[in-house]
Design an enzyme around this catalytic site. Structure first.
Site, mmCIF file in Angstrom:
data_model
loop_
_atom_site.group_PDB
_atom_site.id
_atom_site.type_symbol
_atom_site.label_atom_id
_atom_site.label_comp_id
_atom_site.label_asym_id
_atom_site.label_seq_id
_atom_site.Cartn_x
_atom_site.Cartn_y
_atom_site.Cartn_z
ATOM 1 N N GLU A 1 0.920 -0.990 -0.313
ATOM 2 C CA GLU A 1 -0.500 0.328 0.195
ATOM 3 C C GLU A 1 0.780 1.032 -0.267
ATOM 4 O O GLU A 1 1.499 1.591 0.472
ATOM 5 C CB GLU A 1 -0.942 -0.207 1.466
ATOM 6 C CG GLU A 1 -1.681 0.879 1.432
ATOM 7 C CD GLU A 1 -3.170 1.120 2.419
ATOM 8 O OE1 GLU A 1 -3.511 -0.581 3.146
ATOM 9 O OE2 GLU A 1 -3.934 2.023 2.474
ATOM 10 N N LYS B 1 -8.154 -1.410 10.847
ATOM 11 C CA LYS B 1 -7.412 -2.101 9.809
ATOM 12 C C LYS B 1 -5.871 -0.979 9.937
ATOM 13 O O LYS B 1 -5.032 -1.424 9.164
ATOM 14 C CB LYS B 1 -8.322 -1.885 8.696
ATOM 15 C CG LYS B 1 -7.778 -2.047 6.969
ATOM 16 C CD LYS B 1 -7.213 -0.867 6.167
ATOM 17 C CE LYS B 1 -6.722 -1.655 5.119
ATOM 18 N NZ LYS B 1 -4.634 -0.842 4.144
ATOM 19 N N ASP C 1 3.972 -14.698 11.866
ATOM 20 C CA ASP C 1 2.548 -15.439 10.551
ATOM 21 C C ASP C 1 1.445 -14.411 10.711
ATOM 22 O O ASP C 1 0.944 -14.000 12.161
ATOM 23 C CB ASP C 1 2.310 -17.430 11.704
ATOM 24 C CG ASP C 1 0.728 -16.613 11.208
ATOM 25 O OD1 ASP C 1 -0.089 -16.829 10.275
ATOM 26 O OD2 ASP C 1 0.606 -18.291 11.440
ATOM 27 N N HIS D 1 -3.176 10.364 0.265
ATOM 28 C CA HIS D 1 -2.947 8.501 -0.012
ATOM 29 C C HIS D 1 -2.449 8.953 -1.695
ATOM 30 O O HIS D 1 -1.586 7.831 -1.967
ATOM 31 C CB HIS D 1 -4.295 8.373 0.191
ATOM 32 C CG HIS D 1 -4.166 6.856 -0.022
ATOM 33 N ND1 HIS D 1 -4.013 5.942 1.366
ATOM 34 C CD2 HIS D 1 -4.941 5.988 -0.463
ATOM 35 C CE1 HIS D 1 -4.501 4.788 1.101
ATOM 36 N NE2 HIS D 1 -4.771 5.061 -0.011
#
Ligand code: MEV
Length: 438
Positions: free
Chosen positions: A85, A279, A295, A392
């Site tokens: 991202e 998130k 993991d 962004h």
């Protein structure tokens, strides 16, 4: 649609590639070329990657980046991040710099307990089962001794084995609920091996227990597995600085602090917002977890369960103004390892661990929590000030230009051109057309 394939895993890599290219792609030659393009030129490295999983055809690259300037408990760290991202690493770097002049991050490990369970059914009196489990505790210890020997030498091992009555949730359902200290290992294989041995001991002893023998043993093992829910393998990271009327190098402004706290309060009270809020935290957490060979699915599962521990999904971060100070903190469960597994196999995870100064698992927990907190700080800061799209889309500009087939020179010109302009698909398209006309 193609026919089912028999024995695919037994084909050679070239045969697998041929099969995939011929059966699943429109242009088999292009597909083969692409898969081969991503092979490592060093056959040893390629072979290592192929042996991580079954049916490997090629490698799937993600960027390996770093975010510098993280002051953590007075120690400067550069944090490695693996993520696709566009804005995540830049945001981490900005948050690190913001807090560098405001005292940095402080962290504390609150616990390192891992959990595993032997799930079994028992149809009989709970009291009898309880006495039986107590009577075989020494056998549990003795029969796991060879498995736990090395871990015990270093101060870890099985820390408790207790019977849990789950019959209210499910008729006849009990557990051996076990806790572990796995030190610098994530410990999944260690825990599962111990649990499978405990299950064997339990099953055999139940068959031989005189009280059970009248009507045949009433105990049946269902399964033995670690839990990725680790609410007592917990770490806290915090930032704090004075609040002043206007922002300075060492403070935040009252207005900003209040808006920030409102944003956190919304994430605490509203699951739709909390999921996106968390998130954003996981953007930072996962990037470091992946870079260091841990993991991320286990971490994700455990973290989101923890975010729901009150019965309602909520924010993992908290903020307050206390005694004239703005405080922002996270408490997050993280079962991580810095030895074993991929951490000692993948050359880039070894390098990532070296970059963060060869941490113990406890130290890595603190670094990962900081990455999560920093990411959340950067997101909320943008959201309550400029809005998220400005930063962004700036970071996304190169992706858009690559999608539009811009040359290196066009990219250079357009990055400059968009320095003070809004980035979106149509403005970038227009900008590219403009310089092509010129
Ligand atoms: C995007 O990957 C993450 C954010 O949506 C997080 C947030 O909204 O807090 C920006």
């Amino acid at each position: 649609m193609h026919q089912p394939v028999e024995g695919f895993s037994k084909l050679t890599k070239d045969e697998k590639i041929d099969w995939i290219a011929n059966n699943c792609t429109k242009d088999p030659d292009a597909a083969k070329k692409l898969l081969q393009q991503y092979w490592n030129t060093n056959p040893k490295v390629q072979n290592l990657h192929e042996e991580f999983i079954e049916n490997t055809l090629s490698n799937y690259y993600l960027p390996f980046a770093v975010a510098p300037n993280f002051l953590i408990n007075g120690n400067l760290q550069t944090i490695p991040m693996v993520i696709e991202e566009s804005s995540v690493v830049a945001a981490a770097g900005k948050a690190a710099k913001f807090w560098l002049t405001r005292g940095g991050f402080t962290t504390k490990v609150l616990g390192t307990e891992k959990v595993g369970q032997v799930h079994f059914m028992f149809h009989g009196k709970q009291q009898v089962l309880s006495e039986f489990i107590t009577s075989i505790q020494p056998k549990f210890e003795a029969e796991t001794e060879s498995l736990t020997k090395n871990m015990r030498k270093r101060g870890g091992g099985i820390t408790s084995i207790s019977l849990r009555d789950k019959t209210r949730q499910l008729k006849g359902y009990y557990q051996l609920h076990c806790t572990f200290d796995t030190l610098d290992a994530m410990g999944a294989n260690f825990i599962n091996s111990c649990l499978e041995q405990l299950a064997k001991t339990l099953e055999r002893e139940a068959k031989e227990y005189p009280v059970f023998q009248k009507n045949g043993t009433p105990l049946a093992i269902v399964m033995s597995i670690l839990s990725n829910y680790v609410p007592n393998c917990l770490v806290r990271a915090e930032v704090s600085c004075p609040v002043s009327a206007e922002k300075s190098e060492t403070t935040v402004s009252q207005g900003f602090a209040e808006r920030f706290i409102q944003a956190i309060a919304i994430a605490k009270s509203e699951p739709f917002r909390a999921v996106t809020h968390n998130k954003g935290i996981m953007n930072g957490v996962d990037a470091v977890v992946i870079a260091t060979g841990n993991d991320f699915r286990a971490v994700e599962a455990g973290v989101h369960a923890y975010a729901s521990k009150s019965g309602e999904y909520s924010s993992l971060t908290h903020a307050a103004i206390e005694g004239g100070h703005f405080k922002f903190w996270i408490e997050i469960p993280l079962a991580l390892g810095t030895v074993g597994g991929l951490t000692s196999l993948h050359p880039l995870t070894k390098l990532a661990l070296e970059i963060v100064q060869q941490p113990s698992a406890r130290e890595l927990m603190q670094i990962v929590a900081v990455a999560g907190l920093a990411q959340n700080f950067a997101a909320i800061r943008s959201l309550v000030t400029t809005g998220i799209q400005k930063g962004h889309m700036k970071m996304h500009l190169l992706n858009l230009l690559n999608q539009m087939g811009a040359t290196a020179d066009e990219k250079r010109q357009l990055v400059e051109y968009f320095r003070d302009k809004a980035v979106n698909t149509s403005t970038v398209k227009e900008g590219l057309e403009l310089i092509r006309k010129q």
